[in-house]
Design a protein around this motif. Structure first.
Motif, PDB file in Angstrom:
ATOM      1  N   THR A   8     -26.945 102.833  64.028  1.00  0.00           N
ATOM      2  CA  THR A   8     -28.351 102.457  64.147  1.00  0.00           C
ATOM      3  C   THR A   8     -28.988 102.166  62.803  1.00  0.00           C
ATOM      4  O   THR A   8     -30.099 101.658  62.750  1.00  0.00           O
ATOM      5  N   GLN A   9     -28.280 102.436  61.714  1.00  0.00           N
ATOM      6  CA  GLN A   9     -28.832 102.102  60.410  1.00  0.00           C
ATOM      7  C   GLN A   9     -28.698 100.620  60.095  1.00  0.00           C
ATOM      8  O   GLN A   9     -29.266 100.121  59.158  1.00  0.00           O
ATOM      9  N   SER A  10     -27.898  99.930  60.883  1.00  0.00           N
ATOM     10  CA  SER A  10     -27.691  98.512  60.614  1.00  0.00           C
ATOM     11  C   SER A  10     -28.954  97.710  60.841  1.00  0.00           C
ATOM     12  O   SER A  10     -29.643  97.843  61.812  1.00  0.00           O
ATOM     13  N   ASN A  11     -29.228  96.816  59.889  1.00  0.00           N
ATOM     14  CA  ASN A  11     -30.300  95.863  60.090  1.00  0.00           C
ATOM     15  C   ASN A  11     -29.777  94.446  59.924  1.00  0.00           C
ATOM     16  O   ASN A  11     -30.447  93.555  59.448  1.00  0.00           O
ATOM     17  N   GLY A  12     -28.505  94.280  60.309  1.00  0.00           N
ATOM     18  CA  GLY A  12     -27.845  93.002  60.096  1.00  0.00           C
ATOM     19  C   GLY A  12     -28.332  91.885  60.978  1.00  0.00           C
ATOM     20  O   GLY A  12     -27.891  90.763  60.861  1.00  0.00           O
ATOM     21  N   ARG A 164     -19.099  83.009  53.325  1.00  0.00           N
ATOM     22  CA  ARG A 164     -18.322  84.136  52.808  1.00  0.00           C
ATOM     23  C   ARG A 164     -17.637  84.932  53.901  1.00  0.00           C
ATOM     24  O   ARG A 164     -16.433  85.193  53.844  1.00  0.00           O
ATOM     25  N   ALA A 165     -18.362  85.348  54.921  1.00  0.00           N
ATOM     26  CA  ALA A 165     -17.797  86.215  55.956  1.00  0.00           C
ATOM     27  C   ALA A 165     -16.669  85.518  56.706  1.00  0.00           C
ATOM     28  O   ALA A 165     -15.618  86.117  56.980  1.00  0.00           O
ATOM     29  N   GLN A 166     -16.868  84.244  57.039  1.00  0.00           N
ATOM     30  CA  GLN A 166     -15.846  83.521  57.782  1.00  0.00           C
ATOM     31  C   GLN A 166     -14.574  83.338  56.964  1.00  0.00           C
ATOM     32  O   GLN A 166     -13.464  83.520  57.470  1.00  0.00           O
ATOM     33  N   VAL A 348     -17.649  85.692  63.395  1.00  0.00           N
ATOM     34  CA  VAL A 348     -18.045  87.019  62.903  1.00  0.00           C
ATOM     35  C   VAL A 348     -19.536  87.121  62.611  1.00  0.00           C
ATOM     36  O   VAL A 348     -20.159  88.164  62.858  1.00  0.00           O
ATOM     37  N   GLU A 349     -20.140  86.049  62.103  1.00  0.00           N
ATOM     38  CA  GLU A 349     -21.566  86.102  61.796  1.00  0.00           C
ATOM     39  C   GLU A 349     -22.420  85.918  63.049  1.00  0.00           C
ATOM     40  O   GLU A 349     -23.557  86.366  63.105  1.00  0.00           O
ATOM     41  N   ARG A 350     -21.856  85.254  64.041  1.00  0.00           N
ATOM     42  CA  ARG A 350     -22.619  85.027  65.272  1.00  0.00           C
ATOM     43  C   ARG A 350     -22.571  86.244  66.197  1.00  0.00           C
ATOM     44  O   ARG A 350     -23.578  86.669  66.748  1.00  0.00           O
TER      45      ARG A 350
END
Length: 517
Positions: A8-12, A164-166, A348-350
């Motif tokens: 729950t700390q994620s704010n992604g 970057r992530a992809q 991954v980003e989606r």
């Protein structure tokens, strides 16, 4: 996702801070500098192909009559040693890899790894006996550690922020590109009636390393490494050249430059961020290491190790003993795996890391359970339909494995580690993978030989545990820059330190004018 205190700390979910500085006209397909950057990144991504090549190579060799005859049909612990020795070689190099990666740079470390692997490939191709073959595989593993420690770090540190992530996720996904080449090369060379049936695939293993040996020193160095070494202007130049067509005053470049400097300075100001002990001295770092060690172990201990290195033995337990059929299924499985892993890399980003991890674990649990049931049915009744069902469930199991445990384990590890810990923390990840592999490669052939399908039950229970662990521990990092991710683990106080000059935060009008110029 509402899973627990960590998640729950994620704010992604929000747009990344760098998004406002991106030039909408600058895309991967129409910008010459970004295209060139991606060409260099491909050279780094193929490091993973060497590893994948080896995984399939040993699988294919066990289905190859000429190899089995030449080395007197290795069984039990000898076969376990043959499969494990590369990872033993990797273990031997782990104490040195992070010091080279942080000390002499990412590029030179990859080059040293490639050179050592080429020596190993030459020895393996020329092997005259089992001991020489084992020594060659040790050498390949030793060199591979240096390359695999540095390559994904360089990918994630030079990539254009939007991709970057992809791209980092593609790194481990391309494990299957080597897997495909090895599988189909061996499928073709099986018809050669002499030792070249396995020597030719051995030569092919050296191709990625050969390209890196001649080209990698020409690639851009990590701007984060350059800035950390006090070479700020060189780091700024790399960012400007590849991310903004050479404009070092571009808002995106200035944003990245100032953010990197601030994060590195924060590490320097804090004595607790120095050395190996720093991996466990803070609550945030301990959380990182628990997650990293866990996903590294899960990646090799989810039942996939049975298929990756002992598929021919699995075939034997369900009555598929024909050499050509075994090699054909191995080759098709490699293509199937590459498709799902690459697809997940681009999503991954989606979809986010957390959803992919949980979906992966749930799917693996379902289909490995079904694989176990059908293997048991075949063992008891010799029902050929059950044997065919096992093959189908292996393919479905791998589809779910590939959507998280192929693309994410490397990219997620390197992105949750701050720069000062990235090489050391990633080394711990690789070390854990190797330990899990060595354990698997010794235990699996003995267990399969003695209790056959009953051994699968152990993995069914373990995958269920994996799902529970991932549910409570995985932190979402979607749509965050590298330096921003640290706040998810180290608390909001860190965010106060990572500030950017007023001039970097150009207003929308100024930015649009600059972007259209």
């Amino acid at each position: 996702m509402g899973a627990g205190p960590v998640a729950t700390q994620s704010n992604g979910a929000h747009a990344p801070n760098y998004e406002k500085f991106l030039d909408p006209k600058r895309q991967w397909y129409n910008n010459r500098r970004i295209i060139t950057l991606h060409a260099w990144i491909v050279l780094l991504l193929i490091t993973s192909s060497v590893n994948g090549f080896d995984g399939s190579l040993m699988n294919s060799f066990q289905s190859l009559g000429t190899w089995e005859k030449y080395f007197h049909t290795p069984q039990g612990s000898t076969l376990g040693l043959l499969n494990a020795i590369q990872n033993i070689g990797s273990l031997a190099a782990y104490p040195f890899a992070p010091y080279l990666t942080d000390g002499i740079g990412r590029r030179l470390t990859i080059w040293i790894g490639a050179a050592i692997m080429l020596v190993g490939v030459a020895l393996q191709t020329a092997a005259q006996n089992l001991n020489m073959f084992i020594g060659a595989r040790f050498c390949i593993g030793f060199g591979l550690t240096f390359a695999t420690n540095a390559a994904p770090l360089l990918v994630t540190e030079i990539a254009y922020p939007r991709y970057r992530a992809q791209l980092t996720s593609l790194y481990n996904s391309l494990w299957y590109s080597g897997n495909i080449v090895a599988s189909w090369t061996t499928f073709g060379t099986q018809y050669i009636g002499n030792t070249w049936s396995w020597r030719i695939p051995s030569v092919m293993q050296g191709l990625p390393s050969l390209f890196q040996f001649f080209l990698v020193l020409l690639a851009p160095e990590s701007p984060r490494w350059l800035i950390a070494k006090g070479r700020e202007q060189e780091g700024l130049k790399v960012l400007a050249y590849y991310h903004a067509d050479g404009d070092d005053q571009d808002p995106l470049v200035q944003y990245e430059f100032e953010e990197i400097k601030a994060a590195i300075q924060l590490d320097r100001d804090s004595a607790k961020n120095i050395g190996w002990k720093s991996l466990v001295t803070t609550k945030g770092n301990r959380r990182r290491m628990i997650i990293i060690v866990a996903i590294a172990w899960f990646s090799q201990w989810s039942g996939n190790g049975l298929v990756s290195y002992y598929l021919s033995k699995v075939f034997d337990t369900i009555g598929i003993t024909n050499q050509t059929i075994q090699l054909l299924i191995t080759g098709i499985l490699a293509i199937w795996n590459l498709f799902w892993a690459v697809l997940a890399s681009f999503l991954v980003e989606r979809l986010g890391r957390r959803l992919l991890f949980l979906t992966s674990a749930a799917g693996m649990l379902v289909f490995f359970t079904l694989q176990t049931i059908c293997s048991a049915r075949f063992a008891i009744t010799q029902d050929t339909a059950a044997a065919h069902a096992v093959i189908a469930f292996i393919f479905l199991f791998y589809a779910f494995y590939d959507i998280a445990f192929t693309p994410l384990i490397v990219s997620y590890t390197v992105e949750i580690l701050p720069f000062s810990l990235r090489a050391k923390g990633f080394n711990v990840f690789n070390f854990t993978v190797s330990v899990a592999l060595v354990f698997n490669q010794y235990v699996n052939p003995i267990a399969l030989q003695n209790i056959a399908w009953k051994y699968y039950i152990v993995y069914v229970c373990w995958i269920a545990f994996e799902f529970v662990f991932l549910y409570f521990m995985i932190v979402e990092t979607k749509n965050l820059a590298l330096e921003e991710i640290a706040a998810l683990f180290d608390g909001e106080n860190l965010q106060e330190h990572i500030t950017h000059p007023t001039e970097v935060r150009a207003d929308e009008k100024d930015f649009n004018e600059k972007a259209s110029a």
